[in-house]
Each structure stands twice: as structure tokens, then as C-alpha cells.
Design an enzyme around this catalytic site. Structure first.
Site, short mmCIF file in Angstrom:
data_model
loop_
_atom_site.label_atom_id
_atom_site.label_comp_id
_atom_site.label_asym_id
_atom_site.label_seq_id
_atom_site.Cartn_x
_atom_site.Cartn_y
_atom_site.Cartn_z
N GLN A 221 75.33 38.27 -8.63
CA GLN A 221 73.94 38.74 -8.68
C GLN A 221 73.42 38.64 -10.11
OE1 GLN A 221 73.49 42.82 -7.47
NE2 GLN A 221 71.26 42.71 -7.36
N HIS B 208 67.12 41.89 -3.64
CA HIS B 208 66.24 40.81 -3.19
C HIS B 208 66.95 40.00 -2.12
CE1 HIS B 208 68.48 39.50 -6.76
NE2 HIS B 208 68.52 38.29 -6.26
N LEU B 209 66.14 39.54 -1.17
CA LEU B 209 66.62 38.67 -0.11
C LEU B 209 66.07 37.28 -0.39
CD1 LEU B 209 68.19 38.90 2.61
CD2 LEU B 209 65.95 39.10 3.72
N HIS B 210 66.98 36.30 -0.53
CA HIS B 210 66.57 34.91 -0.66
C HIS B 210 66.28 34.37 0.74
CE1 HIS B 210 68.34 34.15 -4.81
NE2 HIS B 210 69.03 35.22 -4.46
N ASN C 297 72.77 38.58 -2.77
CA ASN C 297 73.94 38.64 -3.64
C ASN C 297 74.05 40.02 -4.24
OD1 ASN C 297 74.48 35.80 -3.37
ND2 ASN C 297 72.76 35.43 -4.74
N ASP D 286 60.74 31.72 -5.68
CA ASP D 286 61.80 31.70 -6.70
C ASP D 286 61.41 30.70 -7.79
OD1 ASP D 286 65.11 32.50 -6.61
OD2 ASP D 286 64.45 30.98 -8.04
N ILE D 287 61.66 31.07 -9.03
CA ILE D 287 61.26 30.23 -10.16
C ILE D 287 62.13 28.97 -10.28
CG2 ILE D 287 62.71 31.24 -12.00
CD1 ILE D 287 60.08 31.44 -13.68
P1 AMP Z 1 70.51 36.37 -7.70
O1 AMP Z 1 71.53 35.48 -8.34
O2 AMP Z 1 70.73 36.58 -6.25
O3 AMP Z 1 70.34 37.67 -8.48
O4 AMP Z 1 69.15 35.56 -7.79
C1 AMP Z 1 68.13 35.80 -8.70
C2 AMP Z 1 67.06 34.78 -8.46
O5 AMP Z 1 65.91 35.17 -9.18
C3 AMP Z 1 67.41 33.35 -8.92
O6 AMP Z 1 67.33 32.48 -7.80
C4 AMP Z 1 66.36 33.05 -9.99
O7 AMP Z 1 65.92 31.71 -9.96
C5 AMP Z 1 65.25 34.03 -9.61
N1 AMP Z 1 64.36 34.41 -10.71
C6 AMP Z 1 64.72 34.85 -11.93
N2 AMP Z 1 63.63 35.15 -12.66
C7 AMP Z 1 62.56 34.89 -11.86
C8 AMP Z 1 61.15 35.01 -12.03
N3 AMP Z 1 60.60 35.42 -13.17
N4 AMP Z 1 60.35 34.65 -11.00
C9 AMP Z 1 60.88 34.21 -9.83
N5 AMP Z 1 62.20 34.11 -9.62
C10 AMP Z 1 63.03 34.43 -10.61
#
Ligand code: AMP
Length: 123
Positions: A101, A107-109, A94, A35-36
């Protein structure tokens, strides 16, 4: 069907190679990357390569092969990152407005490396 997939979402662009990512694992059907904006010492995201908006979309419409590949890959990453066993981790996903979301590709965190606190803040 209630799912409309936006092919311009950022994870679709990562899957097409338009945006870089820090890959942890990849298979035919699954990609796992860092995750970024990590919320824990370990914070990776597992995504299917297929165009699924969220968990219920993936669970309802993905093939058995995609579903097995996704979960086995996640389990391998959990082991490889040293989170299996008593150390533990949290796996969360989410969806939509209530789930806040941000990226509309399932996606699974997977979070770990510290005690993560309660699942959600009390309302
Ligand atoms: P969600 O709120 O569950 O949709 O989480 C989206 C996740 O994607 C967040 O934790 C962001 O930090 C992550 N994210 C967004 N853009 C990128 C990216 N380019 N590379 C890696 N993670 C990302």
C-alpha cells in the site's frame, strides 16, 4: 485498535481540496477519481471521505451509511464507465507491507478496458 491514520497522506489532502483530482463521482461520503498513473485504459480510485487507513479499518469502524454509500457509488461508477456485464473489471485494495500500500487512506482500485491477466504474479 491497530489503525493509525496519517492526516497528511495524499488522499486526505485531495479530500481537503489541497491537491487537484480528476473527479469521476462524488457523494456525501465517497469520492471517485482517476488514478494519476493508470495501469489500464480505465483505472479509477474510490475513497471514503472518512479517515480510514485500509479496508479492514473501514469495514470495522465506518457507519452503515458510509459503507452503503461507498459501495453503491462504486457500483454506479462501474455502470457509468461501461464495465458492468460481460466486459467486467477488477476491484482491488492493497494494505500494509504485504499489499504494498502506497497511500494510507483506504481506496478501492477499479480497473478495466483490457484483459488484466492473473491477479498476482507467481512468487
Ligand atoms: P496503493 O499502492 O494501493 O496505495 O495505490 C495508490 C495509488 O494512488 C497508485 O495507483 C497511485 O498511482 C495513485 N496516486 C498517488 N497519488 C495520486 C494522486 N495525486 N492522484 C491520483 N492518484 C494518485
Amino acid at each position: 485498535m491497530p489503525w493509525t491514520y496519517d492526516p497528511q497522506n495524499i488522499f486526505a489532502r485531495i479530500l481537503r481540496g489541497e491537491i487537484p483530482n480528476k473527479t469521476v463521482a462524488e457523494t456525501t461520503h465517497t469520492l471517485v477519481f482517476h488514478d494519476i498513473r493508470p495501469h489500464a485504459p480505465v483505472h479509477v480510485l474510490a475513497i471514503p471521505r472518512g479517515a480510514y487507513v485500509n479496508f479492514d479499518h473501514f469495514a470495522a469502524e465506518a457507519s452503515a451509511e458510509e459503507i452503503v454509500d461507498f459501495h453503491r457509488t462504486v457500483a454506479q461508477v462501474i455502470a457509468d464507465l461501461g464495465l458492468a456485464g460481460p466486459e467486467g473489471y477488477r476491484a482491488i485494495t492493497n494494505s500494509g507491507v504485504s499489499g504494498m500500500q502506497e497511500v494510507p487512506h483506504y481506496h478501492l482500485h477499479i480497473l478495466g478496458g483490457r484483459v488484466l491477466g492473473r491477479l498476482v504474479d507467481p512468487a
